[in-house]
Design an enzyme around this catalytic site. Structure first.
Site, mmCIF file in Angstrom:
data_model
loop_
_atom_site.group_PDB
_atom_site.id
_atom_site.type_symbol
_atom_site.label_atom_id
_atom_site.label_comp_id
_atom_site.label_asym_id
_atom_site.label_seq_id
_atom_site.Cartn_x
_atom_site.Cartn_y
_atom_site.Cartn_z
ATOM 1 N N SER A 263 -46.100 52.592 -32.781
ATOM 2 C CA SER A 263 -45.132 51.912 -32.511
ATOM 3 C C SER A 263 -44.135 51.745 -33.745
ATOM 4 O O SER A 263 -44.779 52.409 -34.731
ATOM 5 C CB SER A 263 -45.629 50.052 -32.276
ATOM 6 O OG SER A 263 -44.444 49.394 -32.022
ATOM 7 N N ARG A 264 -43.280 51.126 -33.757
ATOM 8 C CA ARG A 264 -42.372 51.048 -34.999
ATOM 9 C C ARG A 264 -42.931 49.977 -35.880
ATOM 10 O O ARG A 264 -42.384 49.995 -36.834
ATOM 11 C CB ARG A 264 -40.893 50.781 -34.595
ATOM 12 C CG ARG A 264 -40.251 51.556 -33.887
ATOM 13 C CD ARG A 264 -38.865 51.442 -33.691
ATOM 14 N NE ARG A 264 -37.827 52.383 -32.997
ATOM 15 C CZ ARG A 264 -37.373 53.386 -33.549
ATOM 16 N NH1 ARG A 264 -37.650 53.913 -34.653
ATOM 17 N NH2 ARG A 264 -36.785 54.159 -32.798
ATOM 18 N N ASP B 221 -31.628 54.050 -15.636
ATOM 19 C CA ASP B 221 -32.758 53.341 -15.663
ATOM 20 C C ASP B 221 -33.201 53.390 -13.983
ATOM 21 O O ASP B 221 -34.333 53.813 -13.729
ATOM 22 C CB ASP B 221 -32.792 51.774 -15.935
ATOM 23 C CG ASP B 221 -33.798 51.534 -16.788
ATOM 24 O OD1 ASP B 221 -34.694 50.929 -15.896
ATOM 25 O OD2 ASP B 221 -33.987 51.686 -17.929
ATOM 26 N N LYS C 46 -38.671 59.209 -17.722
ATOM 27 C CA LYS C 46 -37.221 59.307 -17.457
ATOM 28 C C LYS C 46 -36.224 58.070 -17.748
ATOM 29 O O LYS C 46 -37.058 56.946 -17.708
ATOM 30 C CB LYS C 46 -37.326 59.496 -15.741
ATOM 31 C CG LYS C 46 -37.581 58.477 -14.798
ATOM 32 C CD LYS C 46 -39.068 58.188 -14.713
ATOM 33 C CE LYS C 46 -39.143 56.870 -14.114
ATOM 34 N NZ LYS C 46 -40.487 56.029 -14.578
ATOM 35 N N HIS D 186 -35.652 59.019 -26.748
ATOM 36 C CA HIS D 186 -36.502 60.077 -25.951
ATOM 37 C C HIS D 186 -36.224 61.348 -26.768
ATOM 38 O O HIS D 186 -37.329 61.929 -27.240
ATOM 39 C CB HIS D 186 -36.063 60.159 -24.555
ATOM 40 C CG HIS D 186 -36.863 59.310 -23.748
ATOM 41 N ND1 HIS D 186 -36.358 59.587 -22.305
ATOM 42 C CD2 HIS D 186 -37.321 58.134 -24.025
ATOM 43 C CE1 HIS D 186 -37.115 58.332 -21.614
ATOM 44 N NE2 HIS D 186 -37.503 57.493 -22.652
#
Length: 332
Positions: free
Chosen positions: A37-38, A179, A98, A80
Protein backbone atom coordinates in the site's frame (compact mmCIF):
# COMPACT_ATOMS: atom_id res chain seq x y z
CA UNK A 1 7.34 -20.67 -13.63
CA UNK A 2 8.31 -23.97 -12.09
CA UNK A 3 6.58 -23.75 -8.71
CA UNK A 4 3.39 -25.76 -8.31
CA UNK A 5 1.76 -23.08 -6.16
CA UNK A 6 1.42 -19.59 -7.63
CA UNK A 7 2.63 -16.85 -5.28
CA UNK A 8 0.52 -13.70 -5.46
CA UNK A 9 1.28 -10.14 -4.43
CA UNK A 10 -1.59 -7.70 -3.86
CA UNK A 11 -1.01 -4.05 -4.75
CA UNK A 12 -3.55 -1.83 -2.99
CA UNK A 13 -5.76 -2.59 -0.01
CA UNK A 14 -9.25 -1.41 -1.02
CA UNK A 15 -12.50 -3.33 -1.27
CA UNK A 16 -11.80 -5.06 -4.60
CA UNK A 17 -8.36 -6.13 -3.35
CA UNK A 18 -9.97 -7.65 -0.27
CA UNK A 19 -12.58 -9.53 -2.33
CA UNK A 20 -9.98 -10.92 -4.71
CA UNK A 21 -7.66 -11.93 -1.88
CA UNK A 22 -10.48 -13.77 -0.11
CA UNK A 23 -11.18 -15.68 -3.33
CA UNK A 24 -7.48 -16.52 -3.75
CA UNK A 25 -7.33 -17.96 -0.24
CA UNK A 26 -10.05 -20.46 -1.23
CA UNK A 27 -7.84 -21.86 -4.01
CA UNK A 28 -5.47 -24.61 -2.85
CA UNK A 29 -2.84 -23.82 -5.49
CA UNK A 30 -2.73 -20.08 -4.79
CA UNK A 31 -0.63 -18.45 -2.07
CA UNK A 32 -0.85 -14.77 -1.15
CA UNK A 33 2.65 -13.92 0.05
CA UNK A 34 2.84 -10.10 0.01
CA UNK A 35 0.76 -6.93 -0.03
CA UNK A 36 1.68 -3.31 -0.69
CA UNK A 37 0.00 0.00 0.00
CA UNK A 38 1.09 3.62 0.06
CA UNK A 39 1.32 3.37 3.86
CA UNK A 40 2.82 0.82 6.24
CA UNK A 41 -0.26 0.92 8.45
CA UNK A 42 -2.66 0.04 5.65
CA UNK A 43 -0.43 -2.74 4.32
CA UNK A 44 0.09 -4.25 7.78
CA UNK A 45 -3.62 -4.14 8.62
CA UNK A 46 -4.46 -5.90 5.34
CA UNK A 47 -1.73 -8.48 5.94
CA UNK A 48 -3.01 -9.22 9.43
CA UNK A 49 -6.57 -9.53 8.15
CA UNK A 50 -5.67 -12.17 5.56
CA UNK A 51 -2.59 -13.79 7.14
CA UNK A 52 -0.17 -12.47 4.52
CA UNK A 53 3.48 -12.82 5.58
CA UNK A 54 4.99 -9.69 3.99
CA UNK A 55 3.59 -6.15 4.04
CA UNK A 56 5.15 -3.18 2.26
CA UNK A 57 4.43 0.51 2.69
CA UNK A 58 5.46 1.24 -0.90
CA UNK A 59 4.78 -0.33 -4.28
CA UNK A 60 8.41 -0.64 -5.38
CA UNK A 61 9.24 -3.10 -2.60
CA UNK A 62 6.47 -5.43 -3.71
CA UNK A 63 7.58 -5.15 -7.34
CA UNK A 64 11.13 -6.09 -6.31
CA UNK A 65 10.03 -9.11 -4.24
CA UNK A 66 11.56 -12.14 -5.96
CA UNK A 67 9.19 -14.40 -4.03
CA UNK A 68 6.19 -13.05 -5.95
CA UNK A 69 5.12 -14.72 -9.22
CA UNK A 70 2.31 -12.36 -10.16
CA UNK A 71 0.96 -9.05 -8.84
CA UNK A 72 -2.73 -8.16 -8.76
CA UNK A 73 -3.04 -4.39 -9.28
CA UNK A 74 -6.21 -3.12 -7.58
CA UNK A 75 -5.65 0.63 -7.43
CA UNK A 76 -8.06 3.20 -8.93
CA UNK A 77 -7.77 3.50 -12.73
CA UNK A 78 -5.55 6.57 -12.66
CA UNK A 79 -2.76 4.61 -10.96
CA UNK A 80 -2.90 1.46 -13.12
CA UNK A 81 -0.26 2.64 -15.59
CA UNK A 82 2.23 3.50 -12.85
CA UNK A 83 1.59 0.47 -10.63
CA UNK A 84 1.45 -2.16 -13.37
CA UNK A 85 4.39 -0.59 -15.18
CA UNK A 86 6.49 -0.65 -12.01
CA UNK A 87 5.79 -4.36 -11.57
CA UNK A 88 6.49 -5.22 -15.20
CA UNK A 89 9.75 -3.27 -15.15
CA UNK A 90 10.79 -5.34 -12.14
CA UNK A 91 10.02 -8.60 -13.93
CA UNK A 92 6.67 -9.46 -12.33
CA UNK A 93 3.67 -10.83 -14.17
CA UNK A 94 0.59 -8.64 -13.71
CA UNK A 95 -3.18 -8.97 -13.46
CA UNK A 96 -4.51 -5.38 -13.65
CA UNK A 97 -8.02 -4.32 -12.70
CA UNK A 98 -10.38 -2.84 -15.26
CA UNK A 99 -10.71 -0.43 -16.76
CA UNK A 100 -7.21 -1.43 -17.88
CA UNK A 101 -5.88 2.15 -17.69
CA UNK A 102 -7.17 5.71 -18.02
CA UNK A 103 -6.85 5.65 -21.81
CA UNK A 104 -5.67 3.63 -24.79
CA UNK A 105 -2.26 5.31 -24.87
CA UNK A 106 -1.45 4.12 -21.35
CA UNK A 107 -2.83 0.67 -22.14
CA UNK A 108 -0.62 0.39 -25.21
CA UNK A 109 2.41 1.37 -23.13
CA UNK A 110 1.74 -1.47 -20.69
CA UNK A 111 1.11 -3.99 -23.46
CA UNK A 112 4.28 -2.97 -25.30
CA UNK A 113 6.31 -3.20 -22.08
CA UNK A 114 4.97 -6.67 -21.24
CA UNK A 115 5.58 -7.95 -24.75
CA UNK A 116 9.10 -6.50 -24.86
CA UNK A 117 9.95 -8.23 -21.59
CA UNK A 118 8.12 -11.48 -22.39
CA UNK A 119 5.95 -11.15 -19.27
CA UNK A 120 2.37 -12.18 -18.63
CA UNK A 121 -0.15 -9.33 -18.51
CA UNK A 122 -3.94 -9.50 -18.33
CA UNK A 123 -6.79 -7.11 -17.66
CA UNK A 124 -8.95 -8.37 -14.79
CA UNK A 125 -12.11 -8.60 -16.89
CA UNK A 126 -13.57 -11.41 -14.80
CA UNK A 127 -16.72 -11.47 -16.93
CA UNK A 128 -14.74 -13.01 -19.80
CA UNK A 129 -13.61 -15.87 -17.52
CA UNK A 130 -17.07 -16.59 -16.11
CA UNK A 131 -18.17 -20.10 -17.23
CA UNK A 132 -21.75 -19.06 -18.02
CA UNK A 133 -20.63 -16.01 -20.01
CA UNK A 134 -18.25 -18.28 -21.91
CA UNK A 135 -21.19 -20.60 -22.63
CA UNK A 136 -23.22 -17.65 -23.92
CA UNK A 137 -20.40 -16.57 -26.23
CA UNK A 138 -19.97 -20.13 -27.52
CA UNK A 139 -23.68 -20.32 -28.37
CA UNK A 140 -23.52 -16.99 -30.22
CA UNK A 141 -20.36 -18.02 -32.06
CA UNK A 142 -22.04 -21.29 -33.05
CA UNK A 143 -24.95 -19.39 -34.62
CA UNK A 144 -27.58 -20.13 -31.97
CA UNK A 145 -29.27 -16.75 -32.61
CA UNK A 146 -28.16 -16.37 -36.21
CA UNK A 147 -26.31 -13.23 -37.24
CA UNK A 148 -26.11 -10.81 -34.32
CA UNK A 149 -28.15 -7.68 -34.96
CA UNK A 150 -28.32 -5.93 -31.58
CA UNK A 151 -26.60 -6.09 -28.19
CA UNK A 152 -28.12 -4.28 -25.24
CA UNK A 153 -26.55 -3.96 -21.77
CA UNK A 154 -26.71 -1.60 -18.80
CA UNK A 155 -24.97 -1.15 -15.45
CA UNK A 156 -26.07 1.57 -13.06
CA UNK A 157 -25.74 2.25 -9.35
CA UNK A 158 -28.20 4.51 -7.54
CA UNK A 159 -25.69 6.18 -5.24
CA UNK A 160 -25.85 8.96 -4.33
CA UNK A 161 -22.10 9.45 -4.31
CA UNK A 162 -20.83 12.68 -2.75
CA UNK A 163 -18.38 14.90 -4.65
CA UNK A 164 -15.56 13.59 -2.44
CA UNK A 165 -16.12 9.98 -3.54
CA UNK A 166 -13.57 8.45 -5.93
CA UNK A 167 -16.36 7.83 -8.47
CA UNK A 168 -16.70 11.60 -8.82
CA UNK A 169 -13.01 12.47 -8.66
CA UNK A 170 -11.45 13.24 -12.07
CA UNK A 171 -7.97 12.71 -10.62
CA UNK A 172 -8.88 9.07 -9.93
CA UNK A 173 -10.54 8.45 -13.29
CA UNK A 174 -14.00 8.92 -11.82
CA UNK A 175 -17.33 8.69 -13.55
CA UNK A 176 -19.69 5.94 -14.61
CA UNK A 177 -17.90 5.01 -17.84
CA UNK A 178 -14.57 3.59 -16.65
CA UNK A 179 -15.95 2.00 -13.49
CA UNK A 180 -19.26 0.58 -14.76
CA UNK A 181 -19.55 1.28 -18.48
CA UNK A 182 -16.50 -0.86 -19.15
CA UNK A 183 -18.74 -3.90 -18.55
CA UNK A 184 -21.41 -3.18 -21.19
CA UNK A 185 -18.72 -2.05 -23.64
CA UNK A 186 -16.66 -5.19 -23.01
CA UNK A 187 -19.77 -7.36 -23.39
CA UNK A 188 -20.43 -5.84 -26.83
CA UNK A 189 -16.77 -6.26 -27.81
CA UNK A 190 -16.89 -9.91 -26.69
CA UNK A 191 -19.64 -10.67 -29.20
CA UNK A 192 -18.96 -8.22 -32.02
CA UNK A 193 -15.39 -6.93 -31.72
CA UNK A 194 -14.38 -3.28 -31.97
CA UNK A 195 -17.04 -1.00 -33.48
CA UNK A 196 -16.57 1.23 -36.48
CA UNK A 197 -18.69 4.11 -35.18
CA UNK A 198 -19.33 5.42 -31.68
CA UNK A 199 -22.09 7.81 -30.63
CA UNK A 200 -22.75 8.83 -27.04
CA UNK A 201 -24.51 11.29 -24.79
CA UNK A 202 -23.88 11.92 -21.10
CA UNK A 203 -24.95 13.84 -18.03
CA UNK A 204 -21.83 15.30 -16.43
CA UNK A 205 -21.21 16.17 -12.79
CA UNK A 206 -19.98 19.58 -11.64
CA UNK A 207 -16.55 17.96 -11.31
CA UNK A 208 -16.56 17.02 -14.99
CA UNK A 209 -17.09 13.25 -14.83
CA UNK A 210 -20.05 11.40 -16.31
CA UNK A 211 -22.94 10.63 -13.98
CA UNK A 212 -24.63 8.59 -16.70
CA UNK A 213 -23.77 7.81 -20.30
CA UNK A 214 -25.74 6.28 -23.14
CA UNK A 215 -23.86 4.76 -26.07
CA UNK A 216 -24.68 3.57 -29.56
CA UNK A 217 -21.94 1.46 -31.16
CA UNK A 218 -22.16 0.48 -34.83
CA UNK A 219 -20.47 -2.16 -36.99
CA UNK A 220 -20.05 -2.35 -40.76
CA UNK A 221 -22.30 -5.42 -40.99
CA UNK A 222 -25.23 -3.43 -39.58
CA UNK A 223 -25.00 -4.65 -35.98
CA UNK A 224 -25.70 -2.16 -33.21
CA UNK A 225 -25.07 -2.07 -29.46
CA UNK A 226 -27.23 0.05 -27.16
CA UNK A 227 -25.37 0.50 -23.87
CA UNK A 228 -25.87 2.51 -20.69
CA UNK A 229 -24.03 3.14 -17.44
CA UNK A 230 -24.79 5.36 -14.44
CA UNK A 231 -23.70 6.28 -10.93
CA UNK A 232 -26.95 8.15 -10.24
CA UNK A 233 -29.52 5.49 -11.17
CA UNK A 234 -29.80 1.86 -10.13
CA UNK A 235 -30.52 -0.25 -13.19
CA UNK A 236 -31.40 -3.89 -13.76
CA UNK A 237 -27.84 -4.70 -14.90
CA UNK A 238 -29.39 -6.78 -17.66
CA UNK A 239 -28.28 -7.67 -21.18
CA UNK A 240 -29.66 -9.18 -24.34
CA UNK A 241 -28.30 -10.38 -27.66
CA UNK A 242 -30.70 -10.39 -30.60
CA UNK A 243 -29.90 -12.12 -33.86
CA UNK A 244 -31.55 -13.04 -37.13
CA UNK A 245 -32.83 -16.32 -35.69
CA UNK A 246 -33.28 -15.78 -31.97
CA UNK A 247 -32.41 -13.93 -28.79
CA UNK A 248 -30.52 -14.45 -25.54
CA UNK A 249 -31.73 -12.61 -22.43
CA UNK A 250 -29.56 -12.23 -19.33
CA UNK A 251 -32.07 -10.98 -16.74
CA UNK A 252 -29.70 -9.50 -14.16
CA UNK A 253 -26.05 -9.23 -13.24
CA UNK A 254 -25.08 -9.96 -16.84
CA UNK A 255 -21.33 -9.96 -16.13
CA UNK A 256 -21.69 -12.66 -13.43
CA UNK A 257 -25.04 -14.26 -14.31
CA UNK A 258 -27.00 -16.93 -12.49
CA UNK A 259 -28.79 -17.85 -15.70
CA UNK A 260 -29.69 -16.77 -19.20
CA UNK A 261 -32.52 -17.74 -21.54
CA UNK A 262 -32.09 -18.67 -25.20
CA UNK A 263 -35.13 -17.97 -27.39
CA UNK A 264 -34.94 -19.55 -30.85
CA UNK A 265 -37.52 -19.23 -33.56
CA UNK A 266 -39.90 -22.19 -33.53
CA UNK A 267 -38.53 -23.69 -30.29
CA UNK A 268 -39.29 -23.59 -26.59
CA UNK A 269 -37.05 -21.25 -24.56
CA UNK A 270 -33.90 -22.90 -23.14
CA UNK A 271 -32.62 -21.88 -19.72
CA UNK A 272 -28.91 -22.13 -18.97
CA UNK A 273 -27.87 -21.91 -15.31
CA UNK A 274 -24.57 -21.61 -13.49
CA UNK A 275 -23.18 -24.93 -12.28
CA UNK A 276 -22.92 -25.36 -8.47
CA UNK A 277 -19.29 -26.43 -8.81
CA UNK A 278 -18.44 -23.05 -10.34
CA UNK A 279 -18.76 -21.48 -6.90
CA UNK A 280 -20.49 -18.25 -5.84
CA UNK A 281 -21.56 -16.10 -8.77
CA UNK A 282 -19.66 -13.08 -7.42
CA UNK A 283 -16.39 -15.02 -7.08
CA UNK A 284 -13.36 -13.88 -9.03
CA UNK A 285 -11.79 -17.32 -8.75
CA UNK A 286 -12.19 -18.04 -12.47
CA UNK A 287 -9.93 -15.18 -13.55
CA UNK A 288 -7.40 -16.22 -10.89
CA UNK A 289 -7.48 -19.79 -12.22
CA UNK A 290 -7.00 -18.50 -15.76
CA UNK A 291 -3.96 -16.46 -14.73
CA UNK A 292 -2.38 -19.36 -12.85
CA UNK A 293 -3.00 -21.78 -15.68
CA UNK A 294 -1.37 -19.43 -18.18
CA UNK A 295 1.62 -18.83 -15.92
CA UNK A 296 2.20 -22.57 -15.54
CA UNK A 297 1.96 -22.99 -19.31
CA UNK A 298 4.51 -20.21 -19.85
CA UNK A 299 2.01 -18.05 -21.75
CA UNK A 300 2.34 -14.27 -21.78
CA UNK A 301 -1.34 -13.54 -22.30
CA UNK A 302 -4.74 -15.18 -22.05
CA UNK A 303 -6.91 -16.13 -25.04
CA UNK A 304 -9.96 -15.44 -22.85
CA UNK A 305 -8.86 -11.86 -22.13
CA UNK A 306 -6.47 -11.07 -25.01
CA UNK A 307 -4.40 -7.91 -24.79
CA UNK A 308 -5.48 -6.75 -28.24
CA UNK A 309 -9.07 -7.02 -27.06
CA UNK A 310 -8.35 -4.90 -23.99
CA UNK A 311 -6.70 -2.31 -26.22
CA UNK A 312 -9.81 -2.26 -28.43
CA UNK A 313 -12.07 -1.68 -25.43
CA UNK A 314 -9.85 1.19 -24.27
CA UNK A 315 -10.02 2.76 -27.74
CA UNK A 316 -13.81 2.60 -27.62
CA UNK A 317 -13.89 4.16 -24.14
CA UNK A 318 -11.60 6.92 -25.39
CA UNK A 319 -13.95 7.59 -28.30
CA UNK A 320 -16.93 7.76 -25.96
CA UNK A 321 -15.14 10.22 -23.69
CA UNK A 322 -14.18 12.33 -26.67
CA UNK A 323 -17.84 12.59 -27.68
CA UNK A 324 -19.16 13.37 -24.18
CA UNK A 325 -16.32 15.75 -23.31
CA UNK A 326 -14.68 14.02 -20.35
CA UNK A 327 -10.94 14.56 -19.87
CA UNK A 328 -8.81 13.57 -16.92
CA UNK A 329 -5.97 15.60 -15.40
CA UNK A 330 -2.73 15.23 -17.33
CA UNK A 331 -4.35 13.99 -20.57
CA UNK A 332 -3.43 15.76 -23.77
Amino acid sequence: MAAERVRWGILSTGGIAASFTADLLDLPDAEVVAVASRSDASAKAFAERFGIPRAYGDWASLAADEGVDVVYVATPHAAHRQAAGLCLEAGRAVLCEKAFTLNAREAQELVSLARAKGLFLMEAMWMYCNPLVRRLKALVDDGAVGEVRTVQADFGLAGPFPPSHRLRDPAQGGGALLDLGVYPVSFAHLLLGEPEQVTASAQLSPEGVDLQTGMLLSWANGARALLHCAINAGTGVAASVTGSAGRIDVPGGFFYPERFVLHRDGREPEVFTAAPEDGPRDSMRHEALEVMGRLRAGDTESPLVPLDGSLGVMRTLDRVREVIGVRYPGEV
